[in-house]
Design an enzyme around this catalytic site. Structure first.
Site, PDB file in Angstrom:
ATOM      1  N   ARG A   1       0.850  -1.184   0.000  1.00 25.59           N
ATOM      2  CA  ARG A   1       0.000   0.000   0.000  1.00 25.59           C
ATOM      3  C   ARG A   1       0.890   1.241   0.000  1.00 25.59           C
ATOM      4  O   ARG A   1       1.914   1.282   0.674  1.00 25.59           O
ATOM      5  CB  ARG A   1      -0.917   0.022   1.238  1.00 25.59           C
TER       6      ARG A   1
ATOM      7  N   HIS B   1       1.027  -0.343 -10.460  1.00 26.64           N
ATOM      8  CA  HIS B   1       0.090  -1.147  -9.667  1.00 26.64           C
ATOM      9  C   HIS B   1      -0.274  -2.439 -10.402  1.00 26.64           C
ATOM     10  O   HIS B   1      -1.445  -2.750 -10.638  1.00 26.64           O
ATOM     11  CB  HIS B   1      -1.180  -0.344  -9.348  1.00 26.64           C
TER      12      HIS B   1
END
Length: 310
Positions: free
Chosen positions: A225, A273
């Site tokens: 994250r 990502h």
């Protein structure tokens, strides 16, 4: 009476998931209606993604559970209108994808592959890298993804230290916990892999103080994250040489703005990502299993602890 299942996610995902969920529910022997629209008081289960637009669960008076398609639930875990069980996505496709990505970048650092790819200066330097047994990799976060990653690295004979907030036991991995455990783990981490959840307790886990604990020149891999890292502190550590290189797949703002200093920094690799994602085939299996469990009166799997946020 059929089980009514609301699919609340991006519209583009409906034609992907509808046949997979329908087949899985039929295989489970369930009488069901699966749709993208219902009267709220007729819904038994919600197959959920935050980008589906559903925020207020209070009209869903018949609801039995919300089943997330995402592994991260930070955007819904504190929703006060959600009073039924919330399950996050844990599927073997997601775990395998994350393991492959982390192992690849760990080996890239371990073997010094960047230097061989980018430096072609005609100088013959026959220096073999150390064996994996001589390299310490620290995995921060020992949930499903962290455990799978730590086990894979240990299978390659890396010296693996795993850290979590609570005690864990993993064969072949030295497991530490708590503040003192974090300090011990980071002090040995030649390569640090961040796989913690995004909660108030984990924000800025990597900050000026913790980055200073790393062996000088350590590498950081973050597919977890974005908020786990204090970006300014990392940039300072990179500029000073305290951190040798960072491979970052997740960020506080995504897409990462073009003007962000990570893009131009010579010691940062940015990936968009892509470390892993929910695979529809395997994710549908997890969703259908939880609905089967709910209808059979069995405990749901992968339930979120709303106090911890994961």
């Amino acid at each position: 009476m059929p089980v009514n299942i609301l699919f609340s996610a991006r519209p583009a995902l409906w034609p992907v998931y509808e046949p997979l969920l329908s087949q899985g529910l039929r295989d489970a022997g369930l009488d069901f209606v699966l749709a993208t629209e219902f009267e709220p008081d007729q819904v038994d289960y919600v197959v959920y993604a935050p980008n589906g637009g559903l925020l207020d669960f209070s009209p869903y008076t018949r609801l039995k559970a919300v089943l997330s398609l995402w592994a991260g639930v930070e955007s819904i875990a504190d929703n006060e209108t959600l009073t039924v069980p919330l399950a996050r996505m844990v599927d073997h496709g997601l775990s395998q994808g994350m393991t492959e990505w982390v192992v690849a970048h760990t080996l890239r650092y371990h073997l010094g592959m960047d230097e061989h790819i980018t430096v072609q200066d005609g100088v013959w330097t026959p220096e073999a890298p150390p064996l994996a047994t001589e390299r310490c990799v620290c995995v921060l976060g020992l949930g499903i993804l962290g455990q799978a990653t730590a086990e894979a690295l240990a299978a390659l004979n890396f010296r693996v230290i795993g850290w979590s907030r609570t005690p864990k036991q993993i064969a072949g991995v030295t497991c530490l916990h708590g503040i003192d455990g974090l300090k011990t783990a980071l002090s040995q981490a030649e390569i640090a892999v961040l796989l913690l959840p995004d909660t108030p307790a984990t924000e800025n886990t990597m900050n000026t103080e913790t980055l200073a604990l790393l062996p000088k020149g350590a590498r950081i891999i973050n597919p977890g994250r974005g908020p786990l890292i204090d970006d300014d502190a990392l940039l300072q550590a990179l500029n000073s040489g305290q951190v040798g290189h960072a491979t970052l797949d997740v960020f506080r703002v995504e897409p990462l703005p073009p003007e962000h200093p990570y893009w131009a920094h010579p010691n940062v690799t940015v990936t968009p990502h892509i470390a892993s994602e929910t695979r529809p085939v395997t994710a549908a299996q997890v969703i259908c299993e939880n609905i089967r469990r709910g209808e059979a009166g069995e405990p749901f799997v992968h339930l979120v602890d709303r106090q911890l946020g994961y």
